[in-house]
Design a protein around this motif. Structure first.
Motif, PDB file in Angstrom:
ATOM      1  N   ASP A  74      12.946  65.285  -0.146  1.00  0.00           N
ATOM      2  CA  ASP A  74      12.449  66.466  -0.851  1.00  0.00           C
ATOM      3  C   ASP A  74      11.180  67.007  -0.199  1.00  0.00           C
ATOM      4  OD1 ASP A  74      10.388  65.010  -3.401  1.00  0.00           O
ATOM      5  OD2 ASP A  74      11.297  64.027  -1.681  1.00  0.00           O
ATOM      6  N   ARG A  75      10.580  66.238   0.702  1.00  0.00           N
ATOM      7  CA  ARG A  75       9.374  66.706   1.379  1.00  0.00           C
ATOM      8  C   ARG A  75       9.722  67.483   2.653  1.00  0.00           C
ATOM      9  NH1 ARG A  75       5.288  67.153  -1.339  1.00  0.00           N
ATOM     10  NH2 ARG A  75       3.835  66.739   0.374  1.00  0.00           N
ATOM     11  N   ILE A  76      11.003  67.523   3.006  1.00  0.00           N
ATOM     12  CA  ILE A  76      11.432  68.233   4.221  1.00  0.00           C
ATOM     13  C   ILE A  76      11.853  69.644   3.813  1.00  0.00           C
ATOM     14  CG2 ILE A  76      12.986  68.252   6.197  1.00  0.00           C
ATOM     15  CD1 ILE A  76      13.394  65.254   5.761  1.00  0.00           C
ATOM     16  N   VAL A  77      11.193  70.630   4.402  1.00  0.00           N
ATOM     17  CA  VAL A  77      11.489  72.028   4.089  1.00  0.00           C
ATOM     18  C   VAL A  77      11.671  72.795   5.389  1.00  0.00           C
ATOM     19  CG1 VAL A  77      10.275  72.049   1.891  1.00  0.00           C
ATOM     20  CG2 VAL A  77       9.033  72.606   3.985  1.00  0.00           C
ATOM     21  N   ALA A  78      12.188  74.006   5.260  1.00  0.00           N
ATOM     22  CA  ALA A  78      12.413  74.850   6.430  1.00  0.00           C
ATOM     23  C   ALA A  78      11.594  76.128   6.290  1.00  0.00           C
ATOM     24  CB  ALA A  78      13.891  75.184   6.568  1.00  0.00           C
ATOM     25  N   ILE A  79      11.364  76.782   7.423  1.00  0.00           N
ATOM     26  CA  ILE A  79      10.659  78.064   7.415  1.00  0.00           C
ATOM     27  C   ILE A  79      11.599  79.104   8.008  1.00  0.00           C
ATOM     28  CG2 ILE A  79       8.582  79.317   8.080  1.00  0.00           C
ATOM     29  CD1 ILE A  79       7.256  76.644   8.689  1.00  0.00           C
ATOM     30  N   GLU A  80      11.747  80.184   7.278  1.00  0.00           N
ATOM     31  CA  GLU A  80      12.687  81.228   7.715  1.00  0.00           C
ATOM     32  C   GLU A  80      12.059  82.572   7.395  1.00  0.00           C
ATOM     33  OE1 GLU A  80      17.461  81.193   7.516  1.00  0.00           O
ATOM     34  OE2 GLU A  80      16.500  81.709   5.619  1.00  0.00           O
ATOM     35  N   TYR A  81      12.519  83.593   8.126  1.00  0.00           N
ATOM     36  CA  TYR A  81      11.996  84.934   7.874  1.00  0.00           C
ATOM     37  C   TYR A  81      12.857  85.665   6.860  1.00  0.00           C
ATOM     38  CZ  TYR A  81       8.642  84.993  11.743  1.00  0.00           C
ATOM     39  OH  TYR A  81       7.580  84.753  12.575  1.00  0.00           O
ATOM     40  N   LEU A  82      12.180  86.511   6.086  1.00  0.00           N
ATOM     41  CA  LEU A  82      12.888  87.503   5.302  1.00  0.00           C
ATOM     42  C   LEU A  82      12.612  88.849   5.962  1.00  0.00           C
ATOM     43  CD1 LEU A  82      14.384  88.610   2.802  1.00  0.00           C
ATOM     44  CD2 LEU A  82      12.169  88.722   1.642  1.00  0.00           C
ATOM     45  N   ARG A 118       9.616  87.697  20.370  1.00  0.00           N
ATOM     46  CA  ARG A 118      10.682  88.045  19.442  1.00  0.00           C
ATOM     47  C   ARG A 118      12.037  88.164  20.126  1.00  0.00           C
ATOM     48  NH1 ARG A 118      10.538  85.964  15.543  1.00  0.00           N
ATOM     49  NH2 ARG A 118       8.397  86.580  15.195  1.00  0.00           N
ATOM     50  N   SER A 119      12.181  87.677  21.355  1.00  0.00           N
ATOM     51  CA  SER A 119      13.507  87.607  21.977  1.00  0.00           C
ATOM     52  C   SER A 119      13.796  86.148  22.270  1.00  0.00           C
ATOM     53  CB  SER A 119      13.565  88.463  23.239  1.00  0.00           C
ATOM     54  OG  SER A 119      12.676  87.942  24.191  1.00  0.00           O
ATOM     55  N   GLY A 120      14.934  85.873  22.753  1.00  0.00           N
ATOM     56  CA  GLY A 120      15.285  84.475  22.980  1.00  0.00           C
ATOM     57  C   GLY A 120      16.170  83.975  21.861  1.00  0.00           C
ATOM     58  N   PRO A 121      16.631  82.732  22.003  1.00  0.00           N
ATOM     59  CA  PRO A 121      17.590  82.232  21.019  1.00  0.00           C
ATOM     60  C   PRO A 121      16.947  82.021  19.648  1.00  0.00           C
ATOM     61  CG  PRO A 121      16.919  80.475  22.487  1.00  0.00           C
ATOM     62  CD  PRO A 121      16.292  81.723  23.009  1.00  0.00           C
ATOM     63  N   ALA A 122      17.736  82.204  18.630  1.00  0.00           N
ATOM     64  CA  ALA A 122      17.282  81.919  17.273  1.00  0.00           C
ATOM     65  C   ALA A 122      17.366  80.424  17.040  1.00  0.00           C
ATOM     66  CB  ALA A 122      18.159  82.650  16.263  1.00  0.00           C
ATOM     67  N   VAL A 123      16.374  79.879  16.365  1.00  0.00           N
ATOM     68  CA  VAL A 123      16.366  78.453  16.049  1.00  0.00           C
ATOM     69  C   VAL A 123      16.086  78.295  14.561  1.00  0.00           C
ATOM     70  CG1 VAL A 123      15.645  77.659  18.337  1.00  0.00           C
ATOM     71  CG2 VAL A 123      13.915  78.275  16.629  1.00  0.00           C
ATOM     72  N   LYS A 124      16.408  77.106  14.064  1.00  0.00           N
ATOM     73  CA  LYS A 124      16.046  76.785  12.686  1.00  0.00           C
ATOM     74  C   LYS A 124      14.833  75.858  12.756  1.00  0.00           C
ATOM     75  CE  LYS A 124      20.687  77.410  10.921  1.00  0.00           C
ATOM     76  NZ  LYS A 124      20.546  78.852  10.719  1.00  0.00           N
ATOM     77  N   ARG A 169      11.420  77.432   2.598  1.00  0.00           N
ATOM     78  CA  ARG A 169      12.630  77.344   1.770  1.00  0.00           C
ATOM     79  C   ARG A 169      13.204  75.936   1.824  1.00  0.00           C
ATOM     80  NH1 ARG A 169      15.632  82.854   3.761  1.00  0.00           N
ATOM     81  NH2 ARG A 169      14.263  84.277   2.664  1.00  0.00           N
ATOM     82  N   PRO A 170      14.070  75.611   0.829  1.00  0.00           N
ATOM     83  CA  PRO A 170      14.757  74.320   0.904  1.00  0.00           C
ATOM     84  C   PRO A 170      15.565  74.239   2.195  1.00  0.00           C
ATOM     85  CG  PRO A 170      15.083  75.320  -1.240  1.00  0.00           C
ATOM     86  CD  PRO A 170      14.396  76.338  -0.393  1.00  0.00           C
ATOM     87  N   ILE A 171      15.496  73.116   2.847  1.00  0.00           N
ATOM     88  CA  ILE A 171      16.147  72.987   4.146  1.00  0.00           C
ATOM     89  C   ILE A 171      17.658  73.140   4.040  1.00  0.00           C
ATOM     90  CG2 ILE A 171      16.243  70.459   4.024  1.00  0.00           C
ATOM     91  CD1 ILE A 171      15.845  70.471   7.082  1.00  0.00           C
ATOM     92  N   THR A 172      18.231  72.708   2.926  1.00  0.00           N
ATOM     93  CA  THR A 172      19.685  72.816   2.782  1.00  0.00           C
ATOM     94  C   THR A 172      20.110  74.278   2.753  1.00  0.00           C
ATOM     95  OG1 THR A 172      19.351  72.608   0.397  1.00  0.00           O
ATOM     96  CG2 THR A 172      20.034  70.633   1.593  1.00  0.00           C
TER      97      THR A 172
END
Lengths: 893, 111
Positions: free
Chosen positions: A132-140, A285-291, A332-335
């Protein structure tokens, strides 16, 4: 002693209010006491106002005391073993209602449970320490209102700047050819991942070591960590695997370790290689997208991390406003990020609401049957009431009875769902590794809650209705069993709705499923069992390929060269009789477009004036490979590949449906655009071919256009190979040839040509099954509802029927009196259902090739439902006709 | 043996004292005059109802009363079980409080 009028307390409004508050057996006595006390106070000389104040105080005090006691709050009835035994006996005594109710709830409860269960499965938790301590960062992306994955730059900036995380990692999926001994290649899914990921996940290798930061350095030896399954199945669990060289695509990698069983992070990955992409290789802002994901430091909450992330990204957005101004970084939640599913409860609320509503409607219908049964037991209930059973006890008993039914139904439903899940095994094979759709304690808890929910609607509510007010006194006055009860408007609407749903769903089921079991054909003259069909693609690997991919022309040129080399080698292969390429093969679902034909008016649909056709792009050898001669005009040649406005071919269905049988050669067509600014060029029809599987279910409806396909212009592309022997046997050789041409070339979904529509057929069968299931419940419930309504009507009006019969009414007249209401509901439901089916079925099937001949099917289903309804009404109607006047009048109903 | 709360004891003693005339109005006035306790009619009836459930008192509807627009009063009488419970409460109080009144008075006066 008569209390003087002027002495009566003037607060009668308060009295009425307080009378309501003190309602109970002694309310009258209390109110009388209050008035007597008031009168005595006045007689003793107390000023009136003061007497009124004392009166009101006493009044309110009494109301308060009474409200705190059990006078008007019914005591919660206590359940005993006898009550449970009685419930079981009652269920067994009425097998019809029990079976119908159990069947409906056994479907309804799992349906209601599905969203909770799926959401719970998606949300994990991941099988790692303190996951539960593992989270992800994503753009909106606020401009597009959509999520967007970060780029490598973001990962490097965040890793350097953010203090809320112990560490951050980045991962991206890759699919590569694993080249085994003898140049056998097979596609495996893996990840490019940073070494920091393993520390964040707190996992240890099973054999050897994990990736290190040193492995990510440019120029270092390419390494790979294998998944346990891959090591076991492809390398025989070789204990000496560490240090051996393995070829992935064009790259030879050294195995440095094997991960433990069950580790398939992030989704279902079988190998892990260092992330090759570095920020310095790309523009911002170019290059491959990663999680990007990380582990929060101890004591740091998600909102604190969010605040820090927002601050950091605000700074980068200020530095790069043209690319980043519309991006908002979120923790955000990693799942959610790994699956791409916003599986939070707020987003899923509409789905919850819909399934619970479906369950409530099902329970409402079951409740109709329960109501009818309770009404028929009104004498028993009256006796029990006279012996001391309170209303709440009777309602509780009915609730327990329905709860037992719902509980059994839930257990059966869960068991059936577990069996049905096996149908989804092929899809679960690619589901995230932490996905567990098995029954868990959480599932059982939710199912239990849904059983209580069902029992409340289907049991307690009808029982409350059946025992409200003084029904038992009414019973004696009315002189008929259950005469005081009515099947009201809600029940009527439920029955009509159930019939409508049955007709609509069954229409959909028959339309879809009928197609599934009809013969799919790619064309009568094609020996589809002699062709191998597959898809070829070239994944971009590494900055060089990505740079090339960024330039469409360069990539197209490269892929085209590979395609031609593959074709050359295959054509030289002994046993190969033909090779062809196409964007969509016969038997697959071809894309739909709208065209206009010069000089021929088309239909209007959705505001578009034109003809609906299907389309594909094929290379110049396509029709020769399928041994399909031109029926008119000519086939494609090299001149069609390079011309800007090349020729097109059409099929026989196009001539029939679009041209009305006119000669197509020389006619011109162009694609219809919704916007006037994008006029597409006119295309000349140069040839005519037979119908070749653009609509494998109904070839006559597969009007289509063929465009020429130059090599490399489509990626990915489908390949068609005609072999001398069984096509499936050629698959390994095809892989070898592809690998020899370019090790990175991937071969997807190889199968026989006559099997390419297996997915379509599965869709049709699954759709048919789902429709049929809902329709079955609806039919059973509506038939049972009609039966219950009729039976109730007959029992309610027995005396009336006896009188009518005695007065000489004919059987038809008796049947009409009894069945009129049910018949009206049946007809209303069938009409509503047919209208619903006529609107929804073509709408849902839309352009699908499965929408065949649905109007006739809707009409047939409507007729069938009328017959089913009449059958349901037959029993009670015959019973009504058998009523003897003498008995009816003597028994009083 | 049943235990009685303070208010319950007051009510039972009132019922005992009033005898045949033990009805809501009279009980309320008895409490007010003798015990200095102002209780709402609702509190009196709900408590008596609880006592009746415990078979400590019994109630019956009396004759129609002119002063109540002809409606009868509800009368109460002490049952043997109620008498025993009340006696036990009284004796318990006596046993623990007996002979302490003088001391209590001094304390109350602040000495």
């Amino acid at each position: 002693m008569r209390i003087p009028r002027r002495s009566r307390p003037r607060g009668t409004l308060a009295s009425r209010f307080a009378h309501w508050l003190v309602r109970g057996p002694d309310a009258r006595v209390i109110m009388d006491d209050l008035e007597e006390l008031f009168a005595r106070d006045v007689e003793r000389g107390m000023p009136q106002w003061r007497a009124r104040v004392r009166y009101l105080r006493n009044l309110l005090g009494s109301a308060y005391s009474v409200s705190r006691t059990r006078w008007h709050r019914p005591r919660a009835p206590r359940l005993s073993v006898l009550d449970v035994k009685l419930a079981v006996r009652t269920l067994l005594k009425h097998p019809g209602v029990t079976l119908v109710g159990c069947f409906a709830l056994a479907i309804g409860i799992p349906v209601g449970l599905a969203p909770f269960h799926l959401l719970s499965a998606i949300n994990g938790p991941l099988p790692f320490d303190e996951a539960d301590r593992i989270v992800a960062i994503e753009y909106l992306d606020v401009r597009a209102s959509d999520s967007r994955s970060p780029a490598v730059h973001d990962y490097e900036v965040w890793r350097e700047s953010l203090t809320a995380f112990e560490d951050l990692a980045a991962v991206r999926t890759t699919v590569q050819n694993l080249v085994l001994a003898g140049d056998r290649a097979e596609v495996v899914r893996g990840s490019e991942i940073t070494a920091s990921a393993f520390g964040i996940l707190r996992v240890r290798p099973y054999v050897g070591r994990m990736l290190l930061e040193a492995d990510e350095t440019p120029g270092s030896v390419p390494v790979v960590v294998l998944g346990h399954d891959l090591w076991r199945t492809r390398f025989g669990a070789d204990p000496e695997i560490v240090g051996t060289a393995v070829r992935f695509g064009a790259t030879e990698r050294t195995v440095v370790g094997v991960m433990p069983p069950g580790f398939m992070f992030p989704i279902r990955d079988n190998f892990w290689v260092p992330l090759a992409a570095r920020a310095m290789d790309y523009e911002w802002r170019s290059g491959p997208a990663v999680k990007v994901f990380g582990r929060l430091r101890d004591g740091v909450r998600t909102d604190a991390a969010q605040a820090e992330v927002a601050a950091v990204t605000a700074r980068t957005a200020a530095d790069h406003p043209e690319t980043d101004a519309h991006l908002r970084a979120e923790v955000r939640p990693i799942t959610h990020v790994l699956t791409g599913l916003r599986a939070d409860y707020r987003t899923a609320a509409p789905m919850y609401a819909m399934t619970l509503l479906l369950l409530a409607v099902t329970c409402g219908n079951v409740g109709t049957l329960v109501l009818a049964r309770v009404a028929s037991r009104s004498e028993e209930i009256a006796v029990r009431s006279a012996l001391g059973a309170s209303r709440s006890h009777i309602v509780m008993q009915q609730f327990v009875e329905t709860l037992l039914l719902a509980g059994a139904a839930a257990a059966i439903g869960l068991g059936l769902a577990q069996v049905a899940l096996r149908w989804f095994d092929p899809f679960l094979a690619s589901a995230p590794f932490w996905f567990d759709l098995g029954v868990r304690p959480y599932t059982i808890a939710v199912a239990a809650c849904l059983a209580v929910f069902s029992a409340t609607i289907a049991g307690a509510v009808p029982a409350l209705k059946a025992t409200r007010r003084n029904v038992y006194g009414d019973l004696r006055r009315a002189g008929g069993s259950g005469a005081a009860l009515r099947f009201g408007g809600v029940t009527t609407l439920l029955i009509i709705a159930e019939v409508a749903v049955a007709v609509a769903c069954l229409s959909g089921a028959v339309t879809v499923a009928g197609s599934a079991f009809s013969e799919f054909s790619v064309g009568d003259d094609i020996a589809a069992d002699e062709y191998l069909a597959a898809r070829i693609r070239l994944p971009a690997v590494g900055p060089t390929d990505e740079a090339a991919a960024a330039t469409a022309d360069a990539f197209s040129e490269r892929f085209g060269a590979l395609q031609e080399e593959v074709s050359r080698r295959l054509s030289a292969e002994p046993g190969v009789r033909a090779v062809a390429f196409a964007t969509v093969l016969p038997g697959m679902d071809h894309p739909v477009r709208w065209i206009e034909v010069e000089g021929v008016h088309g239909a209007t649909s959705g505001g578009v004036d034109g003809h609906r056709i299907r389309t594909t792009r094929v290379d110049v050898t396509f029709f020769d490979a399928l041994e399909q001669p031109m029926l008119a005009g000519r086939g494609f040649d090299a001149s069609d590949l390079s011309a800007e406005t090349g020729g097109i071919l059409v099929n026989r269905a196009f001539v029939e449906r679009v041209l009305g049988g006119l000669n197509p050669i020389g006619r011109r067509v162009r694609y219809v655009q919704r916007s006037d600014t994008l006029a597409s060029p006119w295309l000349e029809i140069v040839g005519l071919v037979d119908d070749l599987g653009m609509n494998p279910v109904d070839p006559a409806r597969g009007a289509g256009i063929y465009h020429p396909l130059p090599p490399g212009e489509a990626h990915p592309v489908h390949i068609l190979v005609r072999t001398g022997g069984p096509p499936i046997d050629f698959i390994p050789r095809l892989r070898e040839i592809l690998t020899a041409v370019e090790p990175a070339l991937l071969l997807d979904n190889p199968s026989r040509l006559d099997d390419v529509f297996s997915e379509l057929r599965w869709e049709a069968r699954f759709g048919g099954f789902a429709f049929t299931l809902v329709a079955a419940i609806a039919i059973v419930l509506s038939a049972a509802g009609l039966y219950a309504l009729m039976a109730f009507t007959v029992s309610q009006r027995t005396r009336e029927i006896g009188v009518r019969t005695a007065l000489g009414a004919r059987p038809v007249q008796i049947a009409g009196v009894v069945a009129r209401r049910a018949a009206l509901q049946l007809v209303a439901g069938v009409v509503a259902g047919a209208a619903l089916g006529a609107v929804l079925v073509p709408e849902m099937l839309n352009d699908s090739i499965l929408a065949t001949n649905w109007p006739a099917k809707v009409a047939a289903i409507a007729t069938l439902m009328v017959l089913i309804g009449l059958l349901a009404c037959a029993g009670p109607t015959l019973r009504a006709l058998a009523i003897q006047p003498g008995e009816a009048l003597r028994d009083g109903g | 043996m049943e235990t009685l709360g303070n208010f319950e004891q007051l009510l039972l003693f009132s019922v005992l004292r009033l005898g045949e005339e033990a009805h809501g109005v009279a009980i309320r006035e008895m409490l007010e005059e003798r015990a200095g306790r102002v209780a709402s009619s609702g509190a009196i009836y709900t408590t008596l109802s609880r006592l009746e459930e415990r078979a400590l008192v019994a109630s019956w509807m009396g004759e129609p009363t002119p002063g109540r627009a002809g409606r009868p009063r509800r009368h109460y009488r002490l049952e043997p079980a109620g008498a025993r419970a009340l006696m036990e409460s009284y004796r318990t109080l006596e046993a623990i409080a007996g002979g302490q009144i003088g001391k209590l008075s001094e304390l109350a006066a602040g000495k």
